[in-house]
Write a protein that holds these residues in place. Structure first.
Motif, mmCIF file in Angstrom:
data_model
loop_
_atom_site.group_PDB
_atom_site.id
_atom_site.type_symbol
_atom_site.label_atom_id
_atom_site.label_comp_id
_atom_site.label_asym_id
_atom_site.label_seq_id
_atom_site.Cartn_x
_atom_site.Cartn_y
_atom_site.Cartn_z
ATOM 1 N N VAL A 295 0.869 -1.181 0.000
ATOM 2 C CA VAL A 295 0.000 0.000 0.000
ATOM 3 C C VAL A 295 0.907 1.232 0.000
ATOM 4 O O VAL A 295 2.017 1.192 0.533
ATOM 5 N N ILE A 296 0.420 2.302 -0.644
ATOM 6 C CA ILE A 296 1.225 3.532 -0.691
ATOM 7 C C ILE A 296 0.428 4.662 -0.056
ATOM 8 O O ILE A 296 -0.663 4.996 -0.528
ATOM 9 N N PHE A 297 0.970 5.219 1.023
ATOM 10 C CA PHE A 297 0.282 6.329 1.688
ATOM 11 C C PHE A 297 0.766 7.637 1.065
ATOM 12 O O PHE A 297 1.951 7.939 1.049
ATOM 13 N N ALA A 298 -0.174 8.425 0.545
ATOM 14 C CA ALA A 298 0.162 9.670 -0.160
ATOM 15 C C ALA A 298 -0.669 10.827 0.394
ATOM 16 O O ALA A 298 -1.715 11.171 -0.137
ATOM 17 N N PRO A 299 -0.221 11.416 1.511
ATOM 18 C CA PRO A 299 -0.978 12.514 2.117
ATOM 19 C C PRO A 299 -0.723 13.832 1.383
ATOM 20 O O PRO A 299 -0.011 14.699 1.873
ATOM 21 N N VAL A 300 -1.302 13.970 0.222
ATOM 22 C CA VAL A 300 -1.082 15.161 -0.618
ATOM 23 C C VAL A 300 -2.449 15.746 -0.972
ATOM 24 O O VAL A 300 -3.479 15.157 -0.666
ATOM 25 N N TYR A 301 -2.449 16.894 -1.647
ATOM 26 C CA TYR A 301 -3.705 17.499 -2.077
ATOM 27 C C TYR A 301 -4.123 16.962 -3.460
ATOM 28 O O TYR A 301 -3.324 16.368 -4.179
ATOM 29 N N TYR A 302 -5.377 17.265 -3.792
ATOM 30 C CA TYR A 302 -5.966 16.683 -5.005
ATOM 31 C C TYR A 302 -5.209 16.999 -6.302
ATOM 32 O O TYR A 302 -5.231 16.223 -7.232
ATOM 33 N N GLY A 303 -4.524 18.149 -6.328
ATOM 34 C CA GLY A 303 -3.809 18.527 -7.548
ATOM 35 C C GLY A 303 -2.632 17.604 -7.839
ATOM 36 O O GLY A 303 -2.250 17.417 -9.000
ATOM 37 N N SER A 304 -2.048 17.016 -6.802
ATOM 38 C CA SER A 304 -0.878 16.154 -7.011
ATOM 39 C C SER A 304 -1.240 14.683 -7.132
ATOM 40 O O SER A 304 -0.510 13.925 -7.774
#
Ligand code: PHE
Length: 390
Positions: A232-241
């Motif tokens: 699993v990859i956790f990606a705490p970023v905003y929708y644009g990225s």
């Protein structure tokens, strides 16, 4: 005609200012109050890379304000919104906060969505003696900026732990990778909380990759993570990225699901990410399937007014306004001090995003709803209550 009107308006305003000024040196918020108005400053990303955050939040705010004013206002006073665009930039949030505090002299401020912006704006309001309520900034540092800074959403220590527990226990995935934005308070903070919780549960972080600034190509970060073979990859970023990140993972043949926090939310999420986010998960601030009458009437009224689907940001904006209304009633008035006192007393507030109390650290404890992306829709997988986690 127009000129004549504006001259009259000018004198009326000067007179109001004079009367207000004589009674109290507190400034415009007092004269506005005496004129039968309560000025609420709103600062949001209405343009720039996170413009969806500001636009959807503002819709929720306006729905609440229009409802309250149509019902006669608060104690006979109408709410007036003074809104400012932060252009998706933390420094600009600080600049507009100064304008709201010193020129507009608002009685209370609502904003921002992005934690980075709220952290920069909060000291300005604190210094000016004006309470600030963030509808959706989740980084713990936001409300640590001062005793007039409040929020109506959950915090990232809870969100990070909830995401880690969801991945490890519910999805049964024990090897995670993390990709986050080093220079963003929200992203970095949430990555930290997830990492600590996932390890504490017994999971392994097989790769941890940070990026900085405006990135549109994630090829290198993705190859590093691909080589570590995460589940699993956790990606705490905003929708644009997230769309760009997901695209690069799929291009390199990585099939593991991506998992995110609330920051993925946008009406454009599916368009931006295409099919690359199929089967992925992220956190949300309310449960639109909730049969609660408040939630259902909110959904109906929002659709009627804006002709689009509401989301959790708009629901939080809506709840922030009604929380301020409750505070004015509890504090016995609409001066900055009374609203601050009132906010501290908000208990068991029944909103669209749940029932919450403002605690001694000026935060709210609320559940997180995990959503799954499938095709062109989002479906609820699980609601995690603060009490569910140890
Ligand atoms: N929680 C995010 C932050 O603190 C903002 C956000 C909230 C974005 C909800 C989308 C939806 O920066």
């Amino acid at each position: 005609m127009r000129k004549a009107l504006s001259v009259i308006a000018f004198f009326a305003m000067a007179l109001a200012a004079l009367i207000g000024g004589c009674k109290d040196k507190g400034g415009d918020n007092n004269s506005a109050a005496e004129a039968g108005e309560i000025k609420i400053g709103v600062f949001l990303s209405l343009s720039g890379k996170n413009a969806d955050f500001g636009k959807t939040t503002k819709n929720g705010i306006m729905l609440a304000v229009d409802e309250i004013n149509a019902a006669g206002g608060i104690g006979g006073k109408k709410l007036v919104i003074v809104d400012k665009d932060t252009r998706s930039q933390p420094d600009q949030a600080q600049t507009v906060a100064k304008a709201l505090a010193t020129s507009d002299k608002v009685a209370v401020a609502i904003g921002s969505v992005e934690s980075g912006q709220s952290i920069k704006a909060a000291p300005v309001f604190q210094e000016a003696g004006i309470p600030m309520v963030s509808p959706s900034s989740t980084n713990p540092d936001v409300t640590k900026q001062g005793d007039r800074i409040f929020r109506v959403c959950y915090l990232d220590d809870f969100q990070g732990q909830a995401c880690a527990t969801f991945a490890y226990k519910d999805l049964g995935l024990k090897k995670a990778a993390i990709i986050f934005a080093q220079d963003d308070d929200y992203s970095k903070g949430l990555a930290d909380f997830f990492r600590a919780s996932f390890k504490a549960l017994g999971g392994t972080i097989v790769e941890d990759v940070a990026f900085q600034g405006e990135v549109s190509e994630f090829k290198d970060q993705v190859s590093k993570i691909a080589a570590a073979n995460p589940e699993v990859i956790f990606a705490p970023v905003y929708y644009g990225s997230i769309g760009l990140i997901a695209r690069d993972f799929r291009k390199q043949g990585v099939k593991a699901p991506l998992l995110g926090g609330d920051g993925w939310e946008s009406p454009q999420l599916i368009q931006l990410a295409g099919e690359t986010l199929e089967g992925c998960y992220f956190g949300y601030h309310y449960d639109p399937e909730d049969k609660d009458e408040k939630v259902q009437s909110y959904l109906k009224n929002y659709k009627a007014k804006f002709n689009t689907e509401p989301n959790s940001l708009s629901a939080l904006g809506y709840d922030a306004v009604y929380t301020v209304k409750a505070a004015i009633e509890l504090g016995g008035g609409a001066s900055p001090d009374q609203i601050t006192q009132g906010l501290r007393k908000v208990k068991d507030f029944h909103g669209v995003t749940g029932t919450y109390s403002i605690d001694e650290n000026r935060n709210a404890k609320k559940p997180i709803t995990m959503l799954k992306i499938g095709g062109t829709s989002l479906s609820k997988v699980k609601v995690i209550q603060p009490g569910d986690l140890k």
